[in-house]
Design a protein around this motif. Structure first.
Motif, PDB file in Angstrom:
ATOM      1  N   ARG A  77      -1.089   2.097 -12.326  1.00  0.00           N
ATOM      2  CA  ARG A  77      -0.373   1.125 -11.354  1.00  0.00           C
ATOM      3  C   ARG A  77       1.097   1.342 -11.625  1.00  0.00           C
ATOM      4  NH1 ARG A  77      -1.842  -2.433  -8.079  1.00  0.00           N
ATOM      5  NH2 ARG A  77      -3.667  -3.232  -8.458  1.00  0.00           N
TER       6      ARG A  77
ATOM      7  N   ASN B 281       5.492   5.825  -6.054  1.00  0.00           N
ATOM      8  CA  ASN B 281       6.261   5.091  -5.256  1.00  0.00           C
ATOM      9  C   ASN B 281       6.794   5.961  -4.306  1.00  0.00           C
ATOM     10  OD1 ASN B 281       8.814   6.841  -6.270  1.00  0.00           O
ATOM     11  ND2 ASN B 281       8.147   5.621  -8.127  1.00  0.00           N
ATOM     12  N   ARG B 282       7.693   5.639  -3.303  1.00  0.00           N
ATOM     13  CA  ARG B 282       8.012   6.548  -2.228  1.00  0.00           C
ATOM     14  C   ARG B 282       8.939   7.674  -2.704  1.00  0.00           C
ATOM     15  NH1 ARG B 282       9.040   5.981   2.978  1.00  0.00           N
ATOM     16  NH2 ARG B 282      11.199   7.175   4.053  1.00  0.00           N
TER      17      ARG B 282
ATOM     18  N   CYS C 187      -4.167  10.415  -6.498  1.00  0.00           N
ATOM     19  CA  CYS C 187      -4.522   9.238  -5.976  1.00  0.00           C
ATOM     20  C   CYS C 187      -5.328   9.503  -4.844  1.00  0.00           C
ATOM     21  CB  CYS C 187      -3.346   8.475  -5.569  1.00  0.00           C
ATOM     22  SG  CYS C 187      -2.257   9.298  -4.286  1.00  0.00           S
TER      23      CYS C 187
ATOM     24  N   MET D 259      -5.037   7.136   1.081  1.00  0.00           N
ATOM     25  CA  MET D 259      -4.668   6.003   1.702  1.00  0.00           C
ATOM     26  C   MET D 259      -3.746   5.208   0.845  1.00  0.00           C
ATOM     27  SD  MET D 259      -5.876   5.470   4.518  1.00  0.00           S
ATOM     28  CE  MET D 259      -5.484   4.035   4.913  1.00  0.00           C
ATOM     29  N   SER D 260      -3.645   5.508  -0.425  1.00  0.00           N
ATOM     30  CA  SER D 260      -2.568   4.945  -1.511  1.00  0.00           C
ATOM     31  C   SER D 260      -1.283   5.373  -0.942  1.00  0.00           C
ATOM     32  CB  SER D 260      -2.892   5.412  -3.031  1.00  0.00           C
ATOM     33  OG  SER D 260      -4.142   4.788  -3.294  1.00  0.00           O
TER      34      SER D 260
ATOM     35  N   TYR E  21       0.095   5.271   1.699  1.00  0.00           N
ATOM     36  CA  TYR E  21       0.534   4.295   2.943  1.00  0.00           C
ATOM     37  C   TYR E  21       1.000   3.017   2.395  1.00  0.00           C
ATOM     38  CZ  TYR E  21      -1.042   8.206   5.780  1.00  0.00           C
ATOM     39  OH  TYR E  21      -1.192   9.661   6.240  1.00  0.00           O
ATOM     40  N   ASN E  22       0.745   2.707   1.132  1.00  0.00           N
ATOM     41  CA  ASN E  22       1.406   1.673   0.606  1.00  0.00           C
ATOM     42  C   ASN E  22       3.071   1.772   0.290  1.00  0.00           C
ATOM     43  OD1 ASN E  22      -0.761   0.190   0.417  1.00  0.00           O
ATOM     44  ND2 ASN E  22      -1.608   1.008  -1.506  1.00  0.00           N
ATOM     45  N   HIS E  23       3.244   3.140   0.658  1.00  0.00           N
ATOM     46  CA  HIS E  23       4.700   3.575   0.122  1.00  0.00           C
ATOM     47  C   HIS E  23       5.305   4.016   1.239  1.00  0.00           C
ATOM     48  CE1 HIS E  23       3.717   2.213  -3.887  1.00  0.00           C
ATOM     49  NE2 HIS E  23       2.680   3.067  -3.852  1.00  0.00           N
TER      50      HIS E  23
END
Length: 190
Positions: A9, A13-14, A44, A47-48, A50-52
């Motif tokens: 976690r 990051n972007r 990862c 879909m993870s 697209y959190n960034h």
């Protein structure tokens, strides 16, 4: 297909995603970039990502913006536009597949906008009106994009049998052409 190992976690990051996307483009070409391949590289789930990043378009804009950040240290100061142009063309040689994005996408990110405005500002400092400075910057940009795409094509085809010509001669011709164009564009307004 086995599940990728979980990313701790906060490790995703972007910036990390954009850097991995650039590495993937450099190693596999533009066609090798997909959310699934990128996620596998990062360890990862797709879909993870697209959190960034909002979308693949957003990711590609991020790659362009990161690449153009390397042009900013050479941003044109009066009399030094050749250094910025050279830095721009260096992108094509270092990242021939990713340069296709730089040359063909609308520049949206902050580094991209700053790089574009540095070229416009150079011509304004010479006394050009905003409209004339934009025109000259667009002419220079068109040459740089075409020259960069040509350099990138030569780089991608290194070692390809049947290629005619000499990549070094092409680089010299493009450098000479850039010098001629800069001399013309740097003429006083009048």
């Amino acid at each position: 297909m086995p599940e990728p190992p979980r990313v701790p976690r906060g490790a995703l990051n972007r910036d990390r995603i954009i850097e991995a996307a650039l590495e993937l483009i450099d190693s596999e070409g533009l066609d090798g970039l997909s959310a699934r391949q990128l996620a596998a590289r990062l360890g990862c789930k797709a879909m993870s990502l697209y959190n960034h990043v909002a979308s693949m378009d957003d990711l590609l804009d991020g790659v362009v913006d990161q690449l153009l950040a390397s042009v900013l240290p050479a941003a044109p100061l009066p009399g030094d536009i050749a250094a910025a142009a050279s830095a721009y063309l260096t992108l094509a040689v270092r990242h021939p597949d990713a340069f296709i994005l730089v040359a063909t996408r609308v520049w949206r990110g902050p580094n991209a906008k700053a790089a574009a405005m540095a070229f416009v500002s150079y011509f304004q400092a010479m006394g050009c009106s905003e409209q004339e400075a934009l025109r000259r910057a667009r002419v220079l940009g068109a040459y740089l994009n075409g020259a960069g795409l040509a350099l990138g094509a030569w780089k991608r085809s290194e070692g390809t049998a049947g290629r005619t010509g000499n990549g070094k001669a092409v680089r010299q011709d493009l450098k000479a052409g850039l010098g001629d164009l800069l001399a013309m564009l740097s003429r006083p307004v009048g």
